[in-house]
Design a protein around this motif. Structure first.
Motif, PDB file in Angstrom:
ATOM      1  N   ARG A 249      -3.325  26.009 -38.996  1.00  0.00           N
ATOM      2  CA  ARG A 249      -3.655  26.327 -40.388  1.00  0.00           C
ATOM      3  C   ARG A 249      -4.140  25.098 -41.156  1.00  0.00           C
ATOM      4  O   ARG A 249      -5.153  25.150 -41.856  1.00  0.00           O
ATOM      5  N   TYR A 250      -3.391  23.999 -41.025  1.00  0.00           N
ATOM      6  CA  TYR A 250      -3.669  22.832 -41.865  1.00  0.00           C
ATOM      7  C   TYR A 250      -4.593  21.816 -41.210  1.00  0.00           C
ATOM      8  O   TYR A 250      -5.149  20.964 -41.906  1.00  0.00           O
ATOM      9  N   ARG A 251      -4.706  21.833 -39.891  1.00  0.00           N
ATOM     10  CA  ARG A 251      -5.586  20.967 -39.109  1.00  0.00           C
ATOM     11  C   ARG A 251      -5.127  19.518 -39.058  1.00  0.00           C
ATOM     12  O   ARG A 251      -5.459  18.788 -38.118  1.00  0.00           O
ATOM     13  N   SER A 252      -4.380  19.071 -40.070  1.00  0.00           N
ATOM     14  CA  SER A 252      -3.949  17.686 -40.185  1.00  0.00           C
ATOM     15  C   SER A 252      -2.586  17.674 -40.860  1.00  0.00           C
ATOM     16  O   SER A 252      -2.424  18.231 -41.945  1.00  0.00           O
ATOM     17  N   PRO A 265       9.807  23.005 -31.828  1.00  0.00           N
ATOM     18  CA  PRO A 265       9.512  21.769 -31.097  1.00  0.00           C
ATOM     19  C   PRO A 265       8.212  21.128 -31.573  1.00  0.00           C
ATOM     20  O   PRO A 265       7.258  21.811 -31.938  1.00  0.00           O
ATOM     21  N   TRP A 266       8.214  19.812 -31.542  1.00  0.00           N
ATOM     22  CA  TRP A 266       7.045  19.042 -31.973  1.00  0.00           C
ATOM     23  C   TRP A 266       6.789  17.920 -30.978  1.00  0.00           C
ATOM     24  O   TRP A 266       7.732  17.351 -30.444  1.00  0.00           O
ATOM     25  N   PRO A 267       5.539  17.598 -30.674  1.00  0.00           N
ATOM     26  CA  PRO A 267       4.305  18.146 -31.222  1.00  0.00           C
ATOM     27  C   PRO A 267       3.836  19.361 -30.443  1.00  0.00           C
ATOM     28  O   PRO A 267       4.215  19.533 -29.280  1.00  0.00           O
ATOM     29  N   PRO A 268       2.990  20.207 -31.033  1.00  0.00           N
ATOM     30  CA  PRO A 268       2.432  21.324 -30.282  1.00  0.00           C
ATOM     31  C   PRO A 268       1.447  20.826 -29.228  1.00  0.00           C
ATOM     32  O   PRO A 268       0.920  19.712 -29.326  1.00  0.00           O
ATOM     33  N   ALA A 269       1.226  21.651 -28.230  1.00  0.00           N
ATOM     34  CA  ALA A 269       0.323  21.271 -27.142  1.00  0.00           C
ATOM     35  C   ALA A 269      -1.060  20.941 -27.682  1.00  0.00           C
ATOM     36  O   ALA A 269      -1.609  21.665 -28.510  1.00  0.00           O
ATOM     37  N   GLY A 270      -1.620  19.839 -27.207  1.00  0.00           N
ATOM     38  CA  GLY A 270      -2.974  19.449 -27.576  1.00  0.00           C
ATOM     39  C   GLY A 270      -3.068  18.637 -28.844  1.00  0.00           C
ATOM     40  O   GLY A 270      -4.146  18.123 -29.167  1.00  0.00           O
ATOM     41  N   ALA A 271      -1.978  18.507 -29.604  1.00  0.00           N
ATOM     42  CA  ALA A 271      -2.033  17.736 -30.844  1.00  0.00           C
ATOM     43  C   ALA A 271      -2.411  16.291 -30.557  1.00  0.00           C
ATOM     44  O   ALA A 271      -2.005  15.713 -29.545  1.00  0.00           O
ATOM     45  N   VAL A 272      -3.200  15.709 -31.430  1.00  0.00           N
ATOM     46  CA  VAL A 272      -3.647  14.324 -31.275  1.00  0.00           C
ATOM     47  C   VAL A 272      -2.950  13.466 -32.326  1.00  0.00           C
ATOM     48  O   VAL A 272      -2.994  13.766 -33.513  1.00  0.00           O
ATOM     49  N   GLY A 279       3.939   5.602 -40.073  1.00  0.00           N
ATOM     50  CA  GLY A 279       4.151   6.862 -39.364  1.00  0.00           C
ATOM     51  C   GLY A 279       2.852   7.511 -38.938  1.00  0.00           C
ATOM     52  O   GLY A 279       1.770   7.152 -39.398  1.00  0.00           O
ATOM     53  N   PRO A 280       2.943   8.510 -38.053  1.00  0.00           N
ATOM     54  CA  PRO A 280       1.744   9.112 -37.481  1.00  0.00           C
ATOM     55  C   PRO A 280       1.139  10.209 -38.350  1.00  0.00           C
ATOM     56  O   PRO A 280       1.803  10.811 -39.191  1.00  0.00           O
ATOM     57  N   LEU A 281      -0.130  10.453 -38.118  1.00  0.00           N
ATOM     58  CA  LEU A 281      -0.839  11.641 -38.570  1.00  0.00           C
ATOM     59  C   LEU A 281      -1.142  12.456 -37.327  1.00  0.00           C
ATOM     60  O   LEU A 281      -1.516  11.897 -36.289  1.00  0.00           O
ATOM     61  N   TRP A 282      -0.969  13.786 -37.416  1.00  0.00           N
ATOM     62  CA  TRP A 282      -1.196  14.663 -36.270  1.00  0.00           C
ATOM     63  C   TRP A 282      -2.389  15.563 -36.572  1.00  0.00           C
ATOM     64  O   TRP A 282      -2.455  16.195 -37.627  1.00  0.00           O
ATOM     65  N   LEU A 283      -3.318  15.621 -35.627  1.00  0.00           N
ATOM     66  CA  LEU A 283      -4.533  16.416 -35.788  1.00  0.00           C
ATOM     67  C   LEU A 283      -4.573  17.560 -34.780  1.00  0.00           C
ATOM     68  O   LEU A 283      -4.192  17.400 -33.615  1.00  0.00           O
ATOM     69  N   HIS A 284      -5.055  18.713 -35.256  1.00  0.00           N
ATOM     70  CA  HIS A 284      -5.391  19.806 -34.348  1.00  0.00           C
ATOM     71  C   HIS A 284      -6.483  19.308 -33.406  1.00  0.00           C
ATOM     72  O   HIS A 284      -7.364  18.536 -33.814  1.00  0.00           O
ATOM     73  N   PRO A 285      -6.482  19.709 -32.132  1.00  0.00           N
ATOM     74  CA  PRO A 285      -7.482  19.173 -31.197  1.00  0.00           C
ATOM     75  C   PRO A 285      -8.921  19.412 -31.630  1.00  0.00           C
ATOM     76  O   PRO A 285      -9.785  18.544 -31.435  1.00  0.00           O
TER      77      PRO A 285
END
Length: 302
Positions: A249-252, A265-272, A279-285
């Motif tokens: 939904r949010y992509r980032s 559970p975190w992170p979801p599969a494929g998250a970058v 701290g980290p930023l997580w992106l949708h693939p």
């Protein structure tokens, strides 16, 4: 965000504002809860204006501002760039692009604004020229880039941002002073011409029952109380999303957003994962495939 025309939420913000960036987790939660319930309107205040005096020592100003952003990120726990290249010269280009993106629908507008914020607080390269602001949005899902460039350069969008600039400099009287325990209580800020503008972010809520201002750095509960005061029963209990759904939904997502908006559970599969100075930023693939930060990205790790 469409909804009940009798209830309006006005968000005074700027794409390059560190307090607005740090407030995104709570405001994303509030926007999600109020989807379809209210009219939500953003006003771009122009934090870095044309009439601001240039710094006599740009390097010293950048060093000072980097420490300022670091201090704010200590309060908000938001990511900050490992290195800030400069203080933004102007908020006008990013605000024009953000306003132009609204013409392509709310989802595109949200994604473009997010990218503009990340130019400063993830990349350390503020989108303070038209070229940089348009480049930041390149590859955003659902975006028509040619239309964005045309609209951002149009007289109509310029007039809308000028109207935002003027509206932001007419704060409600109660905000000329704001004192409480928040590290950013949100009193209106004096401008170089002796006027005042809203502190960022500020939410102004309007309903038939009246007007309520919620300025500065606030908790979700502060916003919920304000909504309930003006429109009792309107705000439902917030709902979190399963991790993969939230990233889709949010992509980032930042660390604070992961905690506030997701479960499981975190992170979801494929998250970058993009590492930052806080701290980290997580992106949708799919987002990572076009995001300007992926040159420094690393595979997701538990």
């Amino acid at each position: 965000m469409a909804g009940d025309p009798s209830v309006e939420v006005v968000e005074y913000t700027d794409p390059l504002c560190p307090w607005s960036w740090g407030s995104e987790p709570v405001l994303r939660r509030l926007r999600a809860a109020l989807t379809g319930q209210v009219r939500w309107r953003r006003v771009y205040c122009i934090l870095f204006d044309h009439d601001d005096d240039p710094a006599p020592d740009a390097a010293a100003e950048t060093a000072w501002y980097s420490r300022y952003v670091e201090d704010i990120s200590g309060h908000t726990h938001a990511p900050r760039a490992l290195r800030l290249s400069r203080v933004a010269a102007s908020s006008w280009p990013a605000s024009l692009v953000a306003k132009a993106a609204e013409l392509q629908g709310p989802e595109v507008a949200e994604r473009v604004l997010r990218r503009l914020r990340e130019t400063v607080f993830v990349l350390g390269e503020p989108a303070d020229t038209p070229v940089l602001a348009l480049s930041a949005a390149r590859g955003v899902f659902g975006l028509d880039p040619a239309r964005l460039a045309s609209d951002a350069a149009s007289a109509g969008v310029l007039e809308r941002v000028r109207a935002d600039h003027a509206e932001a400099r007419r704060p409600v009287r109660e905000l000329l002073s704001a004192q409480d325990g928040s590290p950013h209580p949100g009193a209106a800020k004096e401008t170089p011409d002796g006027r005042y503008r809203y502190a960022l972010p500020t939410l102004l809520l309007r309903s038939p029952a009246g007007v309520r201002a919620v300025p500065g750095w606030r908790s979700y509960e502060d916003y919920a109380v304000a909504v309930d005061t003006l429109a009792p029963g309107l705000l439902p209990d917030p709902v979190t999303l399963e991790a993969a759904q939230a990233l889709d939904r949010y992509r980032s997502l930042t660390g604070p957003e992961r905690e506030l908006l997701t479960h499981g559970p975190w992170p979801p599969a494929g998250a970058v994962r993009i590492d930052t100075g806080n701290g980290p930023l997580w992106l949708h693939p799919a987002e990572a495939a076009t995001h300007p930060a992926t040159g420094r990205s690393a595979p997701a790790a538990p």
